[in-house]
Write a protein that holds these residues in place. Structure first.
Motif, PDB file in Angstrom:
ATOM      1  N   ASN A  48       0.869  -1.171   0.000  1.00 52.71           N
ATOM      2  CA  ASN A  48       0.000   0.000   0.000  1.00 52.71           C
ATOM      3  C   ASN A  48       0.911   1.228   0.000  1.00 52.71           C
ATOM      4  O   ASN A  48       1.486   1.582   1.029  1.00 52.71           O
ATOM      5  N   ILE A  49       1.051   1.840  -1.153  1.00 50.88           N
ATOM      6  CA  ILE A  49       2.048   2.901  -1.300  1.00 50.88           C
ATOM      7  C   ILE A  49       1.690   4.167  -0.531  1.00 50.88           C
ATOM      8  O   ILE A  49       2.526   5.064  -0.375  1.00 50.88           O
ATOM      9  N   TRP A  50       0.449   4.285  -0.032  1.00 52.91           N
ATOM     10  CA  TRP A  50       0.013   5.498   0.660  1.00 52.91           C
ATOM     11  C   TRP A  50       0.170   5.398   2.171  1.00 52.91           C
ATOM     12  O   TRP A  50       0.009   6.398   2.871  1.00 52.91           O
ATOM     13  N   ARG A  51       0.468   4.214   2.708  1.00 50.90           N
ATOM     14  CA  ARG A  51       0.543   4.052   4.161  1.00 50.90           C
ATOM     15  C   ARG A  51       1.616   4.930   4.790  1.00 50.90           C
ATOM     16  O   ARG A  51       1.442   5.439   5.904  1.00 50.90           O
ATOM     17  N   ILE A  52       2.717   5.108   4.087  1.00 56.50           N
ATOM     18  CA  ILE A  52       3.826   5.888   4.645  1.00 56.50           C
ATOM     19  C   ILE A  52       3.420   7.330   4.917  1.00 56.50           C
ATOM     20  O   ILE A  52       3.966   7.984   5.803  1.00 56.50           O
ATOM     21  N   TRP A  53       2.412   7.836   4.202  1.00 56.44           N
ATOM     22  CA  TRP A  53       1.965   9.214   4.372  1.00 56.44           C
ATOM     23  C   TRP A  53       1.173   9.398   5.660  1.00 56.44           C
ATOM     24  O   TRP A  53       0.916  10.533   6.078  1.00 56.44           O
ATOM     25  N   LYS A  54       0.771   8.308   6.305  1.00 56.52           N
ATOM     26  CA  LYS A  54      -0.001   8.399   7.539  1.00 56.52           C
ATOM     27  C   LYS A  54       0.887   8.405   8.771  1.00 56.52           C
ATOM     28  O   LYS A  54       0.402   8.622   9.876  1.00 56.52           O
ATOM     29  N   ASN A  55       2.175   8.167   8.586  1.00 53.78           N
ATOM     30  CA  ASN A  55       3.130   8.188   9.683  1.00 53.78           C
ATOM     31  C   ASN A  55       3.895   9.511   9.627  1.00 53.78           C
ATOM     32  O   ASN A  55       4.754   9.721   8.773  1.00 53.78           O
ATOM     33  N   LYS A  56       3.568  10.431  10.556  1.00 50.66           N
ATOM     34  CA  LYS A  56       4.104  11.793  10.488  1.00 50.66           C
ATOM     35  C   LYS A  56       5.627  11.818  10.613  1.00 50.66           C
ATOM     36  O   LYS A  56       6.311  12.575   9.925  1.00 50.66           O
ATOM     37  N   GLN A  57       6.167  10.996  11.510  1.00 52.99           N
ATOM     38  CA  GLN A  57       7.616  10.989  11.692  1.00 52.99           C
ATOM     39  C   GLN A  57       8.324  10.485  10.437  1.00 52.99           C
ATOM     40  O   GLN A  57       9.287  11.098   9.968  1.00 52.99           O
ATOM     41  N   ASP A  58       7.845   9.371   9.897  1.00 50.83           N
ATOM     42  CA  ASP A  58       8.458   8.826   8.690  1.00 50.83           C
ATOM     43  C   ASP A  58       8.230   9.737   7.493  1.00 50.83           C
ATOM     44  O   ASP A  58       9.080   9.821   6.596  1.00 50.83           O
ATOM     45  N   LEU A  59       7.098  10.407   7.456  1.00 51.11           N
ATOM     46  CA  LEU A  59       6.819  11.327   6.349  1.00 51.11           C
ATOM     47  C   LEU A  59       7.807  12.486   6.346  1.00 51.11           C
ATOM     48  O   LEU A  59       8.298  12.894   5.284  1.00 51.11           O
ATOM     49  N   PHE A  60       8.134  13.000   7.532  1.00 53.35           N
ATOM     50  CA  PHE A  60       9.134  14.071   7.621  1.00 53.35           C
ATOM     51  C   PHE A  60      10.492  13.581   7.120  1.00 53.35           C
ATOM     52  O   PHE A  60      11.167  14.272   6.341  1.00 53.35           O
ATOM     53  N   LEU A  61      10.882  12.370   7.566  1.00 54.08           N
ATOM     54  CA  LEU A  61      12.149  11.795   7.113  1.00 54.08           C
ATOM     55  C   LEU A  61      12.147  11.598   5.601  1.00 54.08           C
ATOM     56  O   LEU A  61      13.153  11.835   4.933  1.00 54.08           O
ATOM     57  N   LEU A  62      11.003  11.174   5.071  1.00 52.63           N
ATOM     58  CA  LEU A  62      10.891  10.928   3.639  1.00 52.63           C
ATOM     59  C   LEU A  62      11.032  12.214   2.834  1.00 52.63           C
ATOM     60  O   LEU A  62      11.683  12.240   1.786  1.00 52.63           O
ATOM     61  N   ILE A  63      10.421  13.293   3.322  1.00 41.23           N
ATOM     62  CA  ILE A  63      10.505  14.581   2.620  1.00 41.23           C
ATOM     63  C   ILE A  63      11.949  15.087   2.618  1.00 41.23           C
ATOM     64  O   ILE A  63      12.449  15.572   1.597  1.00 41.23           O
ATOM     65  N   VAL A  64      12.624  14.963   3.767  1.00 40.00           N
ATOM     66  CA  VAL A  64      14.038  15.372   3.839  1.00 40.00           C
ATOM     67  C   VAL A  64      14.873  14.544   2.869  1.00 40.00           C
ATOM     68  O   VAL A  64      15.732  15.065   2.150  1.00 40.00           O
ATOM     69  N   PHE A  65      14.620  13.240   2.855  1.00 44.12           N
ATOM     70  CA  PHE A  65      15.346  12.355   1.935  1.00 44.12           C
ATOM     71  C   PHE A  65      15.062  12.721   0.483  1.00 44.12           C
ATOM     72  O   PHE A  65      15.986  12.758  -0.346  1.00 44.12           O
ATOM     73  N   GLY A  66      13.806  13.010   0.160  1.00 47.40           N
ATOM     74  CA  GLY A  66      13.443  13.338  -1.214  1.00 47.40           C
ATOM     75  C   GLY A  66      14.096  14.617  -1.710  1.00 47.40           C
ATOM     76  O   GLY A  66      14.577  14.680  -2.843  1.00 47.40           O
ATOM     77  N   ILE A  67      14.135  15.633  -0.843  1.00 48.83           N
ATOM     78  CA  ILE A  67      14.669  16.939  -1.259  1.00 48.83           C
ATOM     79  C   ILE A  67      16.197  16.962  -1.212  1.00 48.83           C
ATOM     80  O   ILE A  67      16.867  17.295  -2.197  1.00 48.83           O
ATOM     81  N   PHE A  68      16.762  16.613  -0.071  1.00 54.89           N
ATOM     82  CA  PHE A  68      18.207  16.749   0.110  1.00 54.89           C
ATOM     83  C   PHE A  68      18.987  15.514  -0.326  1.00 54.89           C
ATOM     84  O   PHE A  68      20.157  15.621  -0.689  1.00 54.89           O
ATOM     85  N   GLY A  69      18.339  14.348  -0.277  1.00 60.24           N
ATOM     86  CA  GLY A  69      19.011  13.128  -0.692  1.00 60.24           C
ATOM     87  C   GLY A  69      18.820  12.832  -2.159  1.00 60.24           C
ATOM     88  O   GLY A  69      19.758  12.927  -2.955  1.00 60.24           O
ATOM     89  N   MET A  70      17.588  12.507  -2.539  1.00 67.87           N
ATOM     90  CA  MET A  70      17.321  12.102  -3.915  1.00 67.87           C
ATOM     91  C   MET A  70      17.531  13.244  -4.909  1.00 67.87           C
ATOM     92  O   MET A  70      18.286  13.117  -5.874  1.00 67.87           O
ATOM     93  N   LEU A  71      16.850  14.376  -4.666  1.00 67.73           N
ATOM     94  CA  LEU A  71      17.027  15.517  -5.572  1.00 67.73           C
ATOM     95  C   LEU A  71      18.457  16.025  -5.517  1.00 67.73           C
ATOM     96  O   LEU A  71      19.044  16.380  -6.549  1.00 67.73           O
ATOM     97  N   GLY A  72      19.042  16.040  -4.320  1.00 64.99           N
ATOM     98  CA  GLY A  72      20.407  16.529  -4.174  1.00 64.99           C
ATOM     99  C   GLY A  72      21.399  15.736  -5.002  1.00 64.99           C
ATOM    100  O   GLY A  72      22.201  16.300  -5.747  1.00 64.99           O
ATOM    101  N   VAL A  73      21.336  14.408  -4.906  1.00 62.96           N
ATOM    102  CA  VAL A  73      22.312  13.583  -5.616  1.00 62.96           C
ATOM    103  C   VAL A  73      22.066  13.614  -7.123  1.00 62.96           C
ATOM    104  O   VAL A  73      23.018  13.607  -7.915  1.00 62.96           O
ATOM    105  N   GLN A  74      20.799  13.667  -7.531  1.00 58.89           N
ATOM    106  CA  GLN A  74      20.501  13.683  -8.964  1.00 58.89           C
ATOM    107  C   GLN A  74      20.912  15.021  -9.610  1.00 58.89           C
ATOM    108  O   GLN A  74      21.549  15.048 -10.661  1.00 58.89           O
ATOM    109  N   TYR A  75      20.541  16.107  -8.956  1.00 59.95           N
ATOM    110  CA  TYR A  75      20.805  17.417  -9.568  1.00 59.95           C
ATOM    111  C   TYR A  75      22.298  17.730  -9.613  1.00 59.95           C
ATOM    112  O   TYR A  75      22.809  18.190 -10.644  1.00 59.95           O
ATOM    113  N   THR A  76      23.001  17.488  -8.501  1.00 60.78           N
ATOM    114  CA  THR A  76      24.429  17.810  -8.490  1.00 60.78           C
ATOM    115  C   THR A  76      25.193  16.962  -9.507  1.00 60.78           C
ATOM    116  O   THR A  76      26.120  17.449 -10.163  1.00 60.78           O
TER     117      THR A  76
END
Length: 303
Positions: free
Chosen positions: A70-98
């Motif tokens: 269930n790909i939407w379950r992670i959005w219901k966990n506030k702590q994990d969602l915050f970690l995911l957003i940080v990972f998406g912006i600074f990790g995934m986008l960071g490594v791809q863009y640089t």
């Protein structure tokens, strides 16, 4: 065909072949991106947005259909969602863009090799975090990394740079971003799985960059060749490569997969020289091999 089937029936052989396919696809993808930037007028920002959004969508579909998640379950966990957003912006986008910015400002060979400084950065961070000094193997890796970087960017002449300042800067930032990308999402990966975590990371990074560079804000020359190149970067160089690498971990150890993935910078350098006629001197090859050697050295340190 019978021979291929017989070879693939051995789990370890299958794992090795899968990780080699993944690493080669990543390396070729970087060189194809250089072709789009330097010869077709594409921008790195646009290609990163398209790559993240499309590949992220593909991984989420894979997680839902094949992984039965269930790909939407992670959005219901506030702590994990915050970690995911940080990972998406600074990790995934960071490594791809640089990484793509380093290719756009320089070339795929140098950008890929500089990104492989990340394991040394990770080793230094872990030493700092554990408040211990580097052991002999780690010190050798650090010296090789520094020496290899010097040879790669100066061709052995301290008074000149073989690559532009922006290319070197983006390459170093790419290594830092890859180190963060590797260390940060450990709890997310263990709880939600790799495909789901990386899929949402790509989507979040792609949506975030869309506010700065919308996917419909395009520049460059469209042709059948450039369309094929973009398709290769997104489908083969991202989605298929990533799935092959994940599948390989079922048959071989992660440390073995990481070592075999060293073929990525070698394939990127070789293709850039042969196809795009990038100048790569023996001194630069020596620098590249010195940096790649650090991965083999660090893999032998049992801690």
């Amino acid at each position: 065909m019978n021979t291929i089937g017989a070879v693939m029936s051995y789990p370890r052989t299958k794992g090795i072949l899968l990780v080699l396919i993944a690493a080669t696809s990543w390396g070729v993808s970087g060189t194809v991106a250089q072709y789009l930037f330097h010869q077709q007028g594409f921008s790195s920002s646009w290609l990163v947005v398209i790559r993240l959004l499309l590949a992220g969508t593909g991984l989420l579909i894979f997680s839902h259909t094949v992984g039965k998640q269930n790909i939407w379950r992670i959005w219901k966990n506030k702590q994990d969602l915050f970690l995911l957003i940080v990972f998406g912006i600074f990790g995934m986008l960071g490594v791809q863009y640089t990484f793509f910015a380093a290719i756009e400002q320089g070339n795929a060979a140098t950008a890929t090799v500089l990104q492989y400084l990340a394991p040394v950065m990770i080793a230094l961070y872990l030493c700092f975090h554990a408040r211990t000094l580097p052991v002999k193997h780690e010190l050798i890796a650090i010296v090789l990394a520094l020496g290899g970087t010097f040879l790669l960017v100066t061709k052995g002449n301290i008074h000149t740079l073989a690559i532009s300042g922006p290319a070197f800067g983006w390459g170093i930032l790419s290594a830092f971003a890859l180190a963060f990308y590797t260390l940060y999402p450990v709890s997310l990966l263990s709880k939600w799985g790799t495909a789901l975590t990386v899929g949402w990371g790509m989507m979040i990074g792609g949506v975030g960059l869309s506010f700065i560079h919308p996917p419909w804000k395009f520049q460059g020359h469209w042709s059948l060749t450039s369309f094929t190149a973009v398709t290769f970067v997104v489908i083969v160089g991202t989605l298929i490569a990533f799935l092959c690498f994940m599948e390989s971990l079922k048959y071989i150890k992660a440390s073995e997969a990481s070592l075999l993935a060293c073929i990525e910078p070698l394939s990127a350098a070789f293709l850039a020289v042969v196809w795009l006629h990038v100048s790569f001197s023996p001194i630069e090859w020596l620098g590249a091999l010195s940096i790649i050697a650090t991965i083999f050295i660090l893999a032998s340190v049992k801690r």
